[in-house]
Design a protein around this motif. Structure first.
Motif, mmCIF file in Angstrom:
data_model
loop_
_atom_site.group_PDB
_atom_site.id
_atom_site.type_symbol
_atom_site.label_atom_id
_atom_site.label_comp_id
_atom_site.label_asym_id
_atom_site.label_seq_id
_atom_site.Cartn_x
_atom_site.Cartn_y
_atom_site.Cartn_z
ATOM 1 N N LEU A 158 0.819 -1.212 0.000
ATOM 2 C CA LEU A 158 0.000 0.000 0.000
ATOM 3 C C LEU A 158 0.852 1.262 0.000
ATOM 4 O O LEU A 158 1.716 1.431 0.861
ATOM 5 N N CYS A 159 0.563 2.135 -0.954
ATOM 6 C CA CYS A 159 1.274 3.399 -1.082
ATOM 7 C C CYS A 159 0.245 4.518 -1.017
ATOM 8 O O CYS A 159 -0.665 4.583 -1.854
ATOM 9 N N GLY A 160 0.374 5.366 -0.023
ATOM 10 C CA GLY A 160 -0.537 6.494 0.135
ATOM 11 C C GLY A 160 -0.153 7.268 1.371
ATOM 12 O O GLY A 160 0.409 6.720 2.317
ATOM 13 N N LYS A 161 -0.450 8.530 1.371
ATOM 14 C CA LYS A 161 -0.095 9.378 2.503
ATOM 15 C C LYS A 161 -0.894 9.004 3.749
ATOM 16 O O LYS A 161 -1.858 8.236 3.674
ATOM 17 N N ILE A 162 -0.513 9.570 4.875
ATOM 18 C CA ILE A 162 -1.222 9.342 6.137
ATOM 19 C C ILE A 162 -2.695 9.680 5.935
ATOM 20 O O ILE A 162 -3.032 10.708 5.349
ATOM 21 N N ALA A 163 -3.579 8.799 6.412
ATOM 22 C CA ALA A 163 -5.039 8.971 6.371
ATOM 23 C C ALA A 163 -5.589 8.986 4.952
ATOM 24 O O ALA A 163 -6.674 9.503 4.709
ATOM 25 N N SER A 164 -4.877 8.366 4.028
ATOM 26 C CA SER A 164 -5.345 8.290 2.640
ATOM 27 C C SER A 164 -6.343 7.165 2.412
ATOM 28 O O SER A 164 -7.008 7.126 1.381
ATOM 29 N N ALA A 172 4.274 1.941 1.741
ATOM 30 C CA ALA A 172 5.186 1.722 0.617
ATOM 31 C C ALA A 172 5.399 3.068 -0.074
ATOM 32 O O ALA A 172 5.308 3.187 -1.289
ATOM 33 N N ASN A 173 5.674 4.086 0.737
ATOM 34 C CA ASN A 173 5.687 5.467 0.260
ATOM 35 C C ASN A 173 7.046 5.975 -0.188
ATOM 36 O O ASN A 173 7.144 7.091 -0.682
#
Length: 170
Positions: A9-15, A84-85
């Motif tokens: 999973l790739c996404g900013k905090i609270a995405s 996975a940012n």
């Protein structure tokens, strides 16, 4: 028999990463491993800064990486609810994959920052999440966010979250 799948999973905090992770974990033969849950249980009182998080997360990855390899090699699909940012975090995940015959999906959530921040404020107010990063920490961590590149060689599934109500995969 189909190959197990490693979901990343790739996404900013609270995405919406953890929400998607819980949805994916409902697939047959799939388990979810959530970094936030493990870190909270093991190190809650020891993480006052981003540096503390980085150190504890590295320790956790060192322990869980071989476990994920074992699960995948046993035929169990894994939802790795870890960020996975960054190129570095995805390299760790690639190393796991390289030790298995598993397939994979890198789920990329492109939630707008304003929505992420609204969600972050709401969950911080309710205490519904093991960690309550500040808006300043959101911006600090977001500065390191890097979308995956084609050269990294992942099977990317994009999830657009324009209004926070639904998530559509390409």
């Amino acid at each position: 028999m189909t190959a197990p799948i490693l979901h990343m999973l790739c996404g900013k905090i609270a995405s919406g990463k953890s929400t998607l992770a819980r949805d994916l974990a409902r697939l047959p033969g799939t388990v979810r491993l959530a970094e936030d849950d493990w870190l909270a249980a093991l190190f809650q009182g020891d993480m006052a800064s981003i540096r503390d998080y980085m150190q504890r997360a590295a320790r956790l990855r060192g322990v869980l990486g071989p476990h994920v390899v074992d699960l995948l090699n046993a035929g169990v699909s894994v939802v790795l609810d870890f960020q996975a940012n960054t190129v570095e975090s995805r390299a760790w995940m690639r190393d796991i994959l390289n030790q298995t015959g598993a397939d994979h999906r890198l789920h990329v959530l492109t939630t707008p920052d304003a929505l992420c921040l609204a969600r972050l404020r709401a969950r911080n107010e309710t205490g519904s999440h093991p960690f309550a990063p500040t808006e300043a920490q959101f911006h600090s961590l977001s500065a390191h966010f890097a979308l995956p590149t084609q050269e990294e060689g992942f099977h990317v599934v994009r999830h657009a979250v324009p209004d926070g109500r639904d998530r559509d995969a390409d």
